[in-house]
Write a protein that holds these residues in place. Structure first.
Motif, short mmCIF file in Angstrom:
data_model
loop_
_atom_site.label_atom_id
_atom_site.label_comp_id
_atom_site.label_asym_id
_atom_site.label_seq_id
_atom_site.Cartn_x
_atom_site.Cartn_y
_atom_site.Cartn_z
N SER A 185 13.79 15.06 -4.93
CA SER A 185 14.50 14.75 -6.18
C SER A 185 14.13 13.35 -6.65
CB SER A 185 16.01 14.86 -5.98
OG SER A 185 16.38 16.17 -5.60
N ILE A 186 14.08 12.40 -5.71
CA ILE A 186 13.75 11.02 -6.06
C ILE A 186 12.30 10.91 -6.53
CG2 ILE A 186 13.54 8.68 -5.11
CD1 ILE A 186 15.91 9.30 -3.33
N MET A 240 8.30 8.93 -10.46
CA MET A 240 7.26 9.24 -11.43
C MET A 240 7.58 8.63 -12.79
SD MET A 240 5.71 12.98 -12.37
CE MET A 240 7.30 13.59 -12.90
N VAL A 241 8.84 8.72 -13.24
CA VAL A 241 9.23 8.15 -14.53
C VAL A 241 9.10 6.63 -14.50
CG1 VAL A 241 11.11 7.85 -16.16
CG2 VAL A 241 10.76 10.05 -15.09
N ALA A 242 9.63 6.01 -13.43
CA ALA A 242 9.62 4.55 -13.34
C ALA A 242 8.20 3.99 -13.37
CB ALA A 242 10.35 4.11 -12.08
N TYR A 243 7.30 4.61 -12.61
CA TYR A 243 5.92 4.10 -12.56
C TYR A 243 5.15 4.50 -13.80
CZ TYR A 243 6.58 2.67 -7.72
OH TYR A 243 7.01 2.04 -6.58
N ALA A 244 5.45 5.66 -14.39
CA ALA A 244 4.73 6.08 -15.60
C ALA A 244 4.99 5.13 -16.75
CB ALA A 244 5.14 7.50 -15.99
N SER A 304 3.45 8.56 -6.80
CA SER A 304 4.74 9.13 -6.41
C SER A 304 4.56 10.36 -5.52
CB SER A 304 5.55 9.51 -7.66
OG SER A 304 5.72 8.40 -8.50
N ALA A 305 3.62 11.24 -5.89
CA ALA A 305 3.38 12.43 -5.07
C ALA A 305 2.83 12.05 -3.71
CB ALA A 305 2.41 13.37 -5.79
N GLY A 306 1.92 11.07 -3.67
CA GLY A 306 1.38 10.63 -2.38
C GLY A 306 2.45 10.06 -1.47
N ALA A 307 3.35 9.22 -2.05
CA ALA A 307 4.42 8.64 -1.25
C ALA A 307 5.38 9.72 -0.75
CB ALA A 307 5.17 7.60 -2.09
N ALA A 341 -0.13 19.70 -6.28
CA ALA A 341 -1.31 19.93 -7.12
C ALA A 341 -1.00 20.93 -8.23
CB ALA A 341 -2.47 20.42 -6.26
N VAL A 342 -0.29 22.01 -7.87
CA VAL A 342 0.10 23.00 -8.88
C VAL A 342 1.06 22.40 -9.89
CG1 VAL A 342 1.31 25.19 -9.24
CG2 VAL A 342 -0.31 24.96 -7.35
N LEU A 343 2.00 21.58 -9.43
CA LEU A 343 2.95 20.94 -10.33
C LEU A 343 2.21 20.04 -11.32
CD1 LEU A 343 5.83 20.33 -11.21
CD2 LEU A 343 5.92 18.53 -9.47
N TYR A 344 1.21 19.34 -10.87
CA TYR A 344 0.44 18.48 -11.78
C TYR A 344 -0.22 19.31 -12.87
CZ TYR A 344 -2.90 15.01 -13.45
OH TYR A 344 -3.63 14.15 -14.23
N LEU A 345 -0.79 20.43 -12.48
CA LEU A 345 -1.42 21.30 -13.48
C LEU A 345 -0.39 21.84 -14.46
CD1 LEU A 345 -3.90 23.31 -11.22
CD2 LEU A 345 -4.40 21.34 -12.68
N ILE A 346 0.80 22.17 -13.94
CA ILE A 346 1.87 22.66 -14.81
C ILE A 346 2.27 21.60 -15.83
CG2 ILE A 346 4.31 23.32 -14.87
CD1 ILE A 346 3.87 24.79 -12.24
N LEU A 347 2.41 20.36 -15.38
CA LEU A 347 2.86 19.29 -16.27
C LEU A 347 1.78 18.89 -17.27
CD1 LEU A 347 4.77 17.01 -13.74
CD2 LEU A 347 5.64 18.87 -15.15
N ARG A 348 0.53 19.02 -16.90
CA ARG A 348 -0.55 18.64 -17.81
C ARG A 348 -0.72 19.63 -18.95
NH1 ARG A 348 -2.64 13.77 -18.28
NH2 ARG A 348 -4.61 14.69 -18.97
N SER A 349 -0.34 20.86 -18.73
CA SER A 349 -0.51 21.87 -19.76
C SER A 349 0.83 22.53 -20.06
CB SER A 349 -1.53 22.92 -19.32
OG SER A 349 -1.65 23.94 -20.29
#
Length: 480
Positions: free
Chosen positions: A354-355, A360-364, A376-379, A410-418
């Motif tokens: 959840s965090i 992701m928002v804070a660093y973005a 964020s995903a790596g951490a 990785a799948v979540l990143y693809l979802i968010l990009r498109s």
């Protein structure tokens, strides 16, 4: 029931539902940051010039009519100069007829051919941590007015004041006017003045004299703006071209462009609007300015598409799916362990994911979406692998958890990009996860060894009596 995988599945399901609580607060925080960002964009955009809607030009020709007007007037005593009264003290009235000239509704004449070329250059303004795209626009208009159409718009007693005709162009904010603003009629310069503030109108006007003696008109404007640039199709035949260095246009309004070319260097779009496509008379006695601006204008929005607040909000919506899949992976990987994961440990795993959205928002906001997501995903993945190895004692099976987390994020990143394929990817992932769970648990003893033993004991304690064996008859009581 600790050994019963069925009971543990139910417990994990309840814990997954509990994760909706932190995700709700995370989504609320993301939305509040988005609203703060939008307010900042509006404030900076308003200071620069704001949304621009151009409606006009329109030719406004005053009309007057001389009529006999009868009204009651008090009778004045010529000797005393006082009002004459009757016996009751009431003023004596008389009917007087005078010839008076009244202003009637003016004639509004819209152009016949209306050609517009708009060129914009964008730049970024900064307010705190936010970037606000703004633009400077150069607008060139060529048009003419079919004055022959006016004859049938007046009554026989009305008089058209041709010499007092004026031209008006409405814009959203006069403070946005910058640079050149020039009107030429038949290659002669005509001075421009701001429209006197009435009913919140803004724009420019010019006294042009008798339009029947005029031919071609040309108007150029330089103005600032932000977020959107719109124009109303006032011509009987309207042709508009917009060229810009903005690479992410969003075409909006009552009409979409006939064609457009979009690249990383900018875009070019063209509209052609015939008179039958708009609900606007060529000549009218009514003011259609408000209707033009609100329901017929079209153009382009200068916005950041699919910004990281939208991505983060979608990530919060999909987070419950990823938390459930992580819980499910842990449950299946630790199967057969002497000490299964405690519900508190599942809660810690869910809170970490959840965090992740907040991180992701804070660093973005500081370093951009792609870098913020990777960090964020790596951490988060590193923390969960560490916890799986040392907190959950998964040992070599931690690698399974790590691979699953890498695939999920990785799948979540693809979802968010498109945004267009987000639902498709999310639904497919959910179905694949459910199918995999059903496959790997196809041979599970959901009751567990304790449940099976208890079931067997209950079965032996109450053996069934074959229906073919008649019940023993009770011995007869001896006679007394």
């Amino acid at each position: 029931m600790r050994k019963s995988i069925g009971a543990r599945f139910l417990i994990v399901g309840v814990l997954t539902l509990l994760m909706f609580i932190p995700l709700f607060f995370v989504s609320d925080i993301v939305q509040s940051r988005k609203y703060y960002s939008q307010n900042t964009l509006k404030d900076v955009g308003r200071e620069w010039g704001g949304d621009q809607v151009i409606s006009g030009p329109v030719l406004i020709i005053p009309v007057q009519e001389t009529v006999d007007q009868t009204q009651s007037e008090e009778v004045i005593d010529p000797a005393t100069g006082l009002v004459k009264t009757d016996g009751n003290g009431n003023a004596i009235l008389k009917q007087v007829t005078r010839r008076v000239t009244l202003n009637r509704a003016p004639i509004y004449l819209y152009p016949n051919q209306f050609d517009v070329d708009m060129r914009t250059q964008t730049q970024m303004r900064h307010r705190g941590i936010f970037n606000v795209p703004v633009y400077q626009a150069n607008v060139s208009m060529d048009f003419d007015f079919p004055t022959a159409r006016i004859a049938g718009e007046v009554d026989k007693d009305e008089v058209i004041l041709w010499e007092q005709a004026s031209l008006a162009v409405d814009i959203s904010n006069n403070a946005a006017l910058r640079g050149e603003a020039a009107l030429t009629i038949d290659n002669n310069d005509v001075p421009l003045e701001p429209i006197a503030s009435e009913r919140g109108r803004s724009g420019i006007t010019a006294q042009i004299g008798d339009p029947r003696e005029r031919g071609s008109y040309a108007l150029t404007l330089g103005l600032n703006g932000a977020q959107s640039l719109m124009i109303a199709p006032v011509g009987r035949q309207t042709a508009v071209t917009i060229t810009s260095d903005w690479p992410n246009p969003s075409f909006d309004g009552a009409f979409l462009p006939d064609g457009s070319e979009i690249s990383e260097l900018g875009f070019s779009a063209k509209w052609t609007i015939p008179h039958l496509a708009r609900t606007l008379p060529q000549v009218t006695r009514d003011d259609f300015t408000t209707a033009l601006r609100q329901s017929m204008s079209f153009g382009v929005q200068f916005i950041e598409p699919n910004d990281f607040y939208q991505k983060s909000y979608r990530a919060a919506n999909y987070a419950i799916l990823f938390i459930a899949l992580t819980f499910l992976t842990i449950l299946l990987v630790e199967k057969g362990a002497d000490r299964p994961a405690h519900p508190v440990q599942y809660i810690l795993v869910g809170l970490a994911q959840s965090i992740f959205v907040l991180l992701m928002v804070a660093y973005a906001e500081q370093i951009g979406f792609a870098s913020a997501y990777a960090l964020s995903a790596g951490a988060t993945i590193g923390l969960l692998i560490f916890f799986g190895s040392f907190g959950l004692n998964l040992g070599k099976r931690t690698s399974v958890l790590g691979v699953m987390l890498l695939v999920l994020y990785a799948v979540l990143y693809l979802i968010l990009r498109s945004a267009d394929y987000a639902l498709l990817a999310g639904a497919t992932l959910a179905f694949a996860a459910l199918a995999a769970t059903m496959y790997f648990t196809r041979n599970e003893d959901w009751y567990g060894p304790e449940g099976a033993t208890l079931w067997a004991r209950k079965s032996k304690a109450a053996p069934s009596v074959p229906p073919s064996v008649p019940p023993a008859e009770a011995p007869a009581k001896p006679p007394r």
